[in-house]
Design an enzyme around this catalytic site. Structure first.
Site, PDB file in Angstrom:
ATOM      1  N   GLU A   1       0.801  -1.215   0.000  1.00 45.99           N
ATOM      2  CA  GLU A   1       0.000   0.000   0.000  1.00 45.99           C
ATOM      3  C   GLU A   1       0.840   1.274   0.000  1.00 45.99           C
ATOM      4  O   GLU A   1       0.343   2.356   0.295  1.00 45.99           O
ATOM      5  CB  GLU A   1      -0.957  -0.019   1.192  1.00 45.99           C
ATOM      6  CG  GLU A   1      -1.929  -1.196   1.100  1.00 45.99           C
ATOM      7  CD  GLU A   1      -2.929  -1.244   2.240  1.00 45.99           C
ATOM      8  OE1 GLU A   1      -2.892  -0.321   3.091  1.00 45.99           O
ATOM      9  OE2 GLU A   1      -3.731  -2.189   2.293  1.00 45.99           O
TER      10      GLU A   1
ATOM     11  N   LYS B   1     -15.634  -1.577   2.151  1.00 48.11           N
ATOM     12  CA  LYS B   1     -14.935  -1.985   0.932  1.00 48.11           C
ATOM     13  C   LYS B   1     -15.980  -2.464  -0.069  1.00 48.11           C
ATOM     14  O   LYS B   1     -16.524  -3.564   0.074  1.00 48.11           O
ATOM     15  CB  LYS B   1     -13.952  -3.114   1.233  1.00 48.11           C
ATOM     16  CG  LYS B   1     -12.802  -2.715   2.151  1.00 48.11           C
ATOM     17  CD  LYS B   1     -11.927  -3.919   2.471  1.00 48.11           C
ATOM     18  CE  LYS B   1     -10.715  -3.518   3.310  1.00 48.11           C
ATOM     19  NZ  LYS B   1      -9.913  -4.718   3.702  1.00 48.11           N
TER      20      LYS B   1
END
Length: 453
Positions: free
Chosen positions: A238, A369
């Site tokens: 990330e 999400k």
């Protein structure tokens, strides 16, 4: 176009977007678009006569009631909208009446039709394709969400609106606080750190652009500190740095050093953690795989309490395993009034699990999400349920990402207080921040910024 011009003159374009569009998208138009504008005025006047008939007639004309200006203005909006609905719906009296009633309620309650209704429109396109045999391959992971997003974005483009505005309407008023994952561990990095994410949260920024600048400065300052110490400055999935460190606590301390060196205080920038403790579950408790440390549920809760007392932590995501419900209830009782306890693996953006968590008083924030639950409709349903029960919302990317920016628009549409999009590094992460910056600039929303506290 005629409806939109008329409503624009009345300053009520938002009403059209909240009500009329959400309704008419559910049925195909009866007349070609070019005929709608020509006949709108006629039908609007006819419907007005029906609405005003009980008020009496003078010489064949409608006697206008002595209403306050605001109510007269609202009635004009209603009659124009109903005139359009008559043209757009099949010539069935009951259906026209139902459509008119729905539009009238949308105008009169001021809140309009919920944004989840608009998401269903996009998802319905996918289901229609499946029923017609054109979507046999839609069962693949993420495909349904992808096609739903494409349909919803196409509708937004048709109405010449940004995606966030199409979804959220006039209620989309807040830019989220970025939770930047600047140091990686756990399954996201090949180092010796067990906690998966160490994030900075610029709660003291006065605008979104300032928050991004603060995060970027701290991130690059951290890279310089790690390099001076001879540590690796390679990045994880990330975008965060992934060095080997003496302990997980050292990761927090080096981040705080970077915050200070960049010229900020811990009142302006807080620390957030993602433990991803479901990765640690063992038969008799928890086992941190990289350091071999064992904890019971009670010991792990005590560890989090110790960290929160020692460091300026504002949020911990998944501090316990996804099925350790009793321990989740306990940690929420002990820390829930001090920090956010975010459920990711605990809830998986699933309304059924969210309801269970609410009933058990487990967690006080939801990680969202969209491709975890699979459709835009279900995503927004989960957000709505969490908000109704006082939970905070964190919109989130995934560890495997693309440069798609949909979550940035969805975060603004639902007024999510926070967003996780990784470090200010790697194009698949920065794309979301850049999209939010464009939304802020193009819509003069930069200072409409949630604190995330």
């Amino acid at each position: 176009r005629a409806v939109r011009r008329a409503l624009h003159e009345l300053g009520e374009l938002g009403v059209l977007r909240r009500g009329l569009r959400a309704v008419v998208l559910q049925q195909p138009p009866v007349l070609p678009p070019q005929k709608i504008g020509a006949q709108l005025a006629v039908h609007g006047r006819q419907e007005r006569r029906k609405m005003d008939a009980p008020l009496g007639k003078v010489r064949g004309e409608i006697l206008a009631p002595a209403l306050p200006a605001a109510q007269q203005r609202r009635r004009r909006v209603i009659e124009r909208g109903i005139g359009a609905l008559i043209l757009l719906f099949p010539a069935v009296a009951a259906q026209r009446t139902a459509a008119a009633d729905l539009f009238r309620r949308a105008v009169e309650d001021g809140g309009g039709i919920c944004l989840r209704h608009r998401a269903r429109t996009g998802d319905a396109v996918v289901k229609l394709a499946q029923r017609r045999g054109r979507g046999r391959d839609l069962s693949a992971h993420g495909s349904v969400l992808l096609r739903g997003l494409v349909a919803a974005k196409a509708l937004a483009a048709h109405y010449k609106q940004p995606f966030f505005r199409y979804l959220g309407g006039t209620n989309a008023q807040k830019l989220p606080v970025p939770m930047m994952n600047i140091l990686n561990g756990g399954a996201h990095a090949a180092n010796n750190v067990d906690i998966q994410e160490f994030m900075i949260v610029p709660v003291g920024a006065k605008s979104f652009s300032e928050a991004v600048r603060m995060g970027s400065e701290i991130y690059h300052t951290l890279g310089g500190i790690l390099k001076q110490r001879g540590l690796a400055v390679s990045v994880g999935d990330e975008g965060g740095f992934a060095p080997n460190l003496a302990s997980d606590e050292e990761a927090i301390e080096v981040i705080l050093e970077a915050v200070s060196s960049a010229g900020y205080t811990t009142d302006e920038v807080k620390i957030a953690l993602d433990a991803a403790a479901s990765e640690w579950t063992a038969n008799d408790g928890y086992l941190l795989p990289k350091r071999g440390t064992k904890y019971t549920s009670a010991q792990l809760i005590a560890y989090w309490e110790k960290l929160c007392e020692k460091y300026p932590i504002c949020s911990i995501e998944d501090p316990l395993g996804e099925e350790d419900w009793p321990a989740w209830t306990t940690v929420t009782e002990k820390l829930g009034k001090k920090i956010m306890l975010v459920g990711d693996d605990l809830f998986v953006t699933n309304s059924t699990r969210i309801r269970e968590g609410i009933g058990r008083k487990a967690a006080n924030a939801l990680l969202v999400k969209p491709n975890q639950i699979g459709t835009l409709t279900e995503t927004l349903a989960a957000v709505e349920l969490a908000k109704e029960n006082g939970m905070k919302i964190v919109m989130s990317h995934r560890s495997g990402e693309t440069e798609d920016t949909s979550i940035a628009d969805i975060a603004v549409a639902v007024n999510a207080g926070l967003i996780k999009s990784g470090a200010p590094c790697r194009s698949d992460r920065t794309a979301k921040y850049n999209r939010l910056l464009r939304i802020a600039k193009e819509n003069e929303m930069d200072e409409m910024y949630g604190t995330g506290k």
